[in-house]
Design an enzyme around this catalytic site. Structure first.
Site, PDB file in Angstrom:
ATOM      1  N   ASP A 190       0.817  -1.223   0.000  1.00  0.00           N
ATOM      2  CA  ASP A 190       0.000   0.000   0.000  1.00  0.00           C
ATOM      3  C   ASP A 190       0.845   1.264   0.000  1.00  0.00           C
ATOM      4  O   ASP A 190       0.475   2.264   0.610  1.00  0.00           O
ATOM      5  CB  ASP A 190      -0.966   0.005   1.202  1.00  0.00           C
ATOM      6  CG  ASP A 190      -1.739  -1.293   1.280  1.00  0.00           C
ATOM      7  OD1 ASP A 190      -2.292  -1.689   0.255  1.00  0.00           O
ATOM      8  OD2 ASP A 190      -1.751  -1.917   2.356  1.00  0.00           O
TER       9      ASP A 190
ATOM     10  N   LYS B 277       1.970   2.195  -4.980  1.00  0.00           N
ATOM     11  CA  LYS B 277       2.650   1.650  -6.167  1.00  0.00           C
ATOM     12  C   LYS B 277       1.822   1.842  -7.417  1.00  0.00           C
ATOM     13  O   LYS B 277       2.350   2.085  -8.483  1.00  0.00           O
ATOM     14  CB  LYS B 277       2.853   0.137  -6.010  1.00  0.00           C
ATOM     15  CG  LYS B 277       4.035  -0.280  -5.229  1.00  0.00           C
ATOM     16  CD  LYS B 277       4.178  -1.779  -5.242  1.00  0.00           C
ATOM     17  CE  LYS B 277       2.999  -2.530  -4.698  1.00  0.00           C
ATOM     18  NZ  LYS B 277       2.716  -2.381  -3.296  1.00  0.00           N
TER      19      LYS B 277
ATOM     20  N   GLY C  84      -4.470  -5.127  -4.251  1.00  0.00           N
ATOM     21  CA  GLY C  84      -5.578  -4.311  -4.738  1.00  0.00           C
ATOM     22  C   GLY C  84      -5.019  -3.043  -5.306  1.00  0.00           C
ATOM     23  O   GLY C  84      -4.197  -2.410  -4.661  1.00  0.00           O
ATOM     24  N   HIS C  85      -5.374  -2.701  -6.516  1.00  0.00           N
ATOM     25  CA  HIS C  85      -4.947  -1.404  -7.016  1.00  0.00           C
ATOM     26  C   HIS C  85      -6.024  -0.749  -7.860  1.00  0.00           C
ATOM     27  O   HIS C  85      -6.851  -1.404  -8.468  1.00  0.00           O
ATOM     28  CB  HIS C  85      -3.597  -1.464  -7.737  1.00  0.00           C
ATOM     29  CG  HIS C  85      -3.504  -2.515  -8.781  1.00  0.00           C
ATOM     30  ND1 HIS C  85      -2.723  -3.620  -8.649  1.00  0.00           N
ATOM     31  CD2 HIS C  85      -4.107  -2.613  -9.966  1.00  0.00           C
ATOM     32  CE1 HIS C  85      -2.855  -4.359  -9.729  1.00  0.00           C
ATOM     33  NE2 HIS C  85      -3.673  -3.771 -10.540  1.00  0.00           N
TER      34      HIS C  85
ATOM     35  N   GLN D 124       2.178  -6.178  -3.065  1.00  0.00           N
ATOM     36  CA  GLN D 124       2.610  -6.179  -1.659  1.00  0.00           C
ATOM     37  C   GLN D 124       3.909  -5.358  -1.495  1.00  0.00           C
ATOM     38  O   GLN D 124       4.216  -4.530  -2.320  1.00  0.00           O
ATOM     39  CB  GLN D 124       2.801  -7.606  -1.121  1.00  0.00           C
ATOM     40  CG  GLN D 124       1.484  -8.331  -0.864  1.00  0.00           C
ATOM     41  CD  GLN D 124       0.942  -9.034  -2.084  1.00  0.00           C
ATOM     42  OE1 GLN D 124       1.672  -9.649  -2.827  1.00  0.00           O
ATOM     43  NE2 GLN D 124      -0.361  -8.979  -2.281  1.00  0.00           N
TER      44      GLN D 124
HETATM   45  P1  IMP Z   1      -2.076 -12.997   2.775  1.00  0.00           P
HETATM   46  O1  IMP Z   1      -1.196 -12.480   1.684  1.00  0.00           O
HETATM   47  O2  IMP Z   1      -3.543 -12.911   2.455  1.00  0.00           O
HETATM   48  O3  IMP Z   1      -1.669 -14.366   3.228  1.00  0.00           O
HETATM   49  O4  IMP Z   1      -1.872 -12.048   4.047  1.00  0.00           O
HETATM   50  C1  IMP Z   1      -0.647 -12.028   4.768  1.00  0.00           C
HETATM   51  C2  IMP Z   1      -0.327 -10.634   5.264  1.00  0.00           C
HETATM   52  O5  IMP Z   1      -0.011  -9.803   4.169  1.00  0.00           O
HETATM   53  C3  IMP Z   1      -1.484  -9.936   5.988  1.00  0.00           C
HETATM   54  O6  IMP Z   1      -0.947  -9.104   7.004  1.00  0.00           O
HETATM   55  C4  IMP Z   1      -2.095  -9.087   4.899  1.00  0.00           C
HETATM   56  O7  IMP Z   1      -2.798  -7.981   5.434  1.00  0.00           O
HETATM   57  C5  IMP Z   1      -0.863  -8.651   4.153  1.00  0.00           C
HETATM   58  N1  IMP Z   1      -1.121  -8.313   2.752  1.00  0.00           N
HETATM   59  C6  IMP Z   1      -1.341  -9.140   1.727  1.00  0.00           C
HETATM   60  N2  IMP Z   1      -1.525  -8.464   0.581  1.00  0.00           N
HETATM   61  C7  IMP Z   1      -1.390  -7.163   0.880  1.00  0.00           C
HETATM   62  C8  IMP Z   1      -1.427  -5.955   0.096  1.00  0.00           C
HETATM   63  O8  IMP Z   1      -1.625  -5.954  -1.124  1.00  0.00           O
HETATM   64  N3  IMP Z   1      -1.225  -4.793   0.791  1.00  0.00           N
HETATM   65  C9  IMP Z   1      -0.968  -4.782   2.124  1.00  0.00           C
HETATM   66  N4  IMP Z   1      -0.916  -5.876   2.881  1.00  0.00           N
HETATM   67  C10 IMP Z   1      -1.119  -7.066   2.273  1.00  0.00           C
END
Ligand code: IMP
Length: 422
Positions: A13, A16, A40-41, A220
């Protein structure tokens, strides 16, 4: 012609999307190489707003090819709904999906939820999209790849082997759910049929097109990297530069320009260490002024000061040669602004990000705040950082000095023209 990489240096977040969008305009091919629909973008083209979780940004731009690389985990249902959404809006996607990319299956989503329940207070706070269990299956060599999803015979064979195993795991977890091979086959072979024409060998495709302008788009951020992030409070993929290579098949030495995106403060969603977190009025200011709510889950993000120990860790792991600063305008209105430049651990000062984060205390440098009109920001277009008022200039110069990496781009507002290449 060259390969460029844009990646996040914090916990995701970082903004990007805007930076990727800027580079995507000039690229021929935009590649996503890791993660899945946990990302998410939002892309704004003219008055049109597109919100994607899985599709690479280039997909809505005419004449560009979007690639979903082998390192991505694909939820076909989500992918199809995003394709349908842009088709409804009159755009035919030019999309190539790697036949090596792994498929998120219904049991992955179920297990993501169950594992979080078992972790209890130590839950990761995942997005619940099945990301971790899908990557686990990939490493355990139990995954289903896109090339298998589109081949009904192979898909059935794989499901007949895997589903009984997963049902036994559900039983062991005390879950009520059981999956039926026929039902899953019926649903997923349909997805395979829909996507068949878009699945191909993206390694061959990319290597044949290495003379074009290729943009590798990270999802991420580096601190969510499964090796180098705040493990186990990370995602399950490699979010640093190395992941761009393994997730796309583009060799590391082909990547010629690497931009690390740095938000002017820090946020994270989910659980886990966050040394500069501000659970106070400062955090509230950043959350409200920065609209810090998740695109994927809607959760309010945790907010805090910029942490240059984190940023340095990310920049050096990926070999970044430029920084894109985002959301600098959000700091306006704060009397003083702090930046962490080192940590204190057991009475000792360290300037690197350690594997064990218990008891670390950030050491801060303080800056005078600023209030600027949009006209003042405009000056950066002509005169670069030197044209900005002293307080903001000092802040930006400190970032360059501490990281040893030049600021290449600065974004001071949500509009397209408020992102400026220096
Ligand atoms: P997962 O990727 O759903 O397994 O989540 C693992 C961790 O990564 C959690 O803390 C999520 O909130 C974080 N996370 C996953 N994708 C994103 C993203 O696109 N932005 C911010 N945090 C993310």
């Amino acid at each position: 012609m060259s390969v460029k990489l844009v990646f996040g240096t914090q916990w995701g977040d970082e903004g990007k999307g805007k930076v990727v969008d800027y580079y995507a305009e000039k690229a021929d091919i935009v590649v996503r190489y890791q993660g899945g629909n946990n990302a998410g973008h939002t892309i704004k083209i003219g008055d049109e707003v597109f919100k994607f979780h899985l599709l690479p940004s280039g997909v809505v731009r005419k004449g560009k090819t979007a690639v979903i690389g082998n390192g991505v985990v694909v939820d076909p249902k989500v992918l199809i709904s995003e394709i349908e959404e842009i088709r409804k809006r009159g755009i035919e996607p030019n999309l190539v999906i790697s036949d090596r990319a792994h498929v998120i299956m219904p049991y992955h989503r179920l297990l993501d939820g169950a594992e979080e329940v078992f972790r209890g207070k130590k839950k990761v706070g995942t997005t619940g999209r099945g990301i971790g269990p899908c990557y686990s299956d990939k490493i355990a060599r139990l995954g289903i790849r896109m090339g298998e999803l589109i081949d009904p015979e192979v898909l059935r064979e794989r499901l007949e082997f895997i589903i009984p195993m997963k049902n036994r795991i559900f039983e062991a977890y005390g879950m009520e759910e059981r999956l039926d091979v026929d039902e899953v086959f019926r649903e997923y072979s349909e997805y395979g049929r829909y996507l068949r024409g878009m699945v191909g060998d993206t390694i061959e495709f990319l290597h044949k097109n290495m003379d074009k302008e290729i943009l590798l788009e990270g999802a991420q951020g580096a601190m969510l990297d499964v090796d180098f992030g705040t493990y186990p409070y990370t995602t399950s993929s490699s979010t640093i530069g190395g992941g761009a290579s393994t997730g796309s098949g583009i060799p590391p030495n082909a990547i010629k320009e690497i931009t690390g995106v740095v938000k002017a403060y820090t946020t994270r969603v989910g659980m886990g260490p966050f040394p500069t977190e501000q659970e106070n009025e400062i955090g509230k200011h950043l959350c409200e002024k920065g609209h810090e709510f998740g695109t994927t889950t809607g959760r309010a993000r945790r907010c805090g000061w910029l942490d240059l120990v984190v940023v340095k860790h990310a920049l050096r792991l990926t070999g970044a040669d430029g920084i894109a600063i985002t959301k600098i305008d959000v700091l306006e209105g704060l009397e003083t602004i702090k930046v962490a430049y080192a940590y204190q651990v057991d009475g000792k000062k360290i300037t690197y990000f350690p594997a064990k984060t218990d008891g670390i205390k950030p050491l801060y440098k303080e800056f005078q705040g600023w209030n600027m009109t949009s006209g003042e920001w405009e000056k950066v277009k002509e005169g670069g950082i030197d044209a900005l008022p002293l307080n903001v200039r000092e802040y930006l110069k400190f970032i360059e000095g501490e990281t040893g990496v030049k600021i290449r781009m600065i974004s001071y507002g949500p509009a397209r023209e408020e992102t400026v290449e220096l």
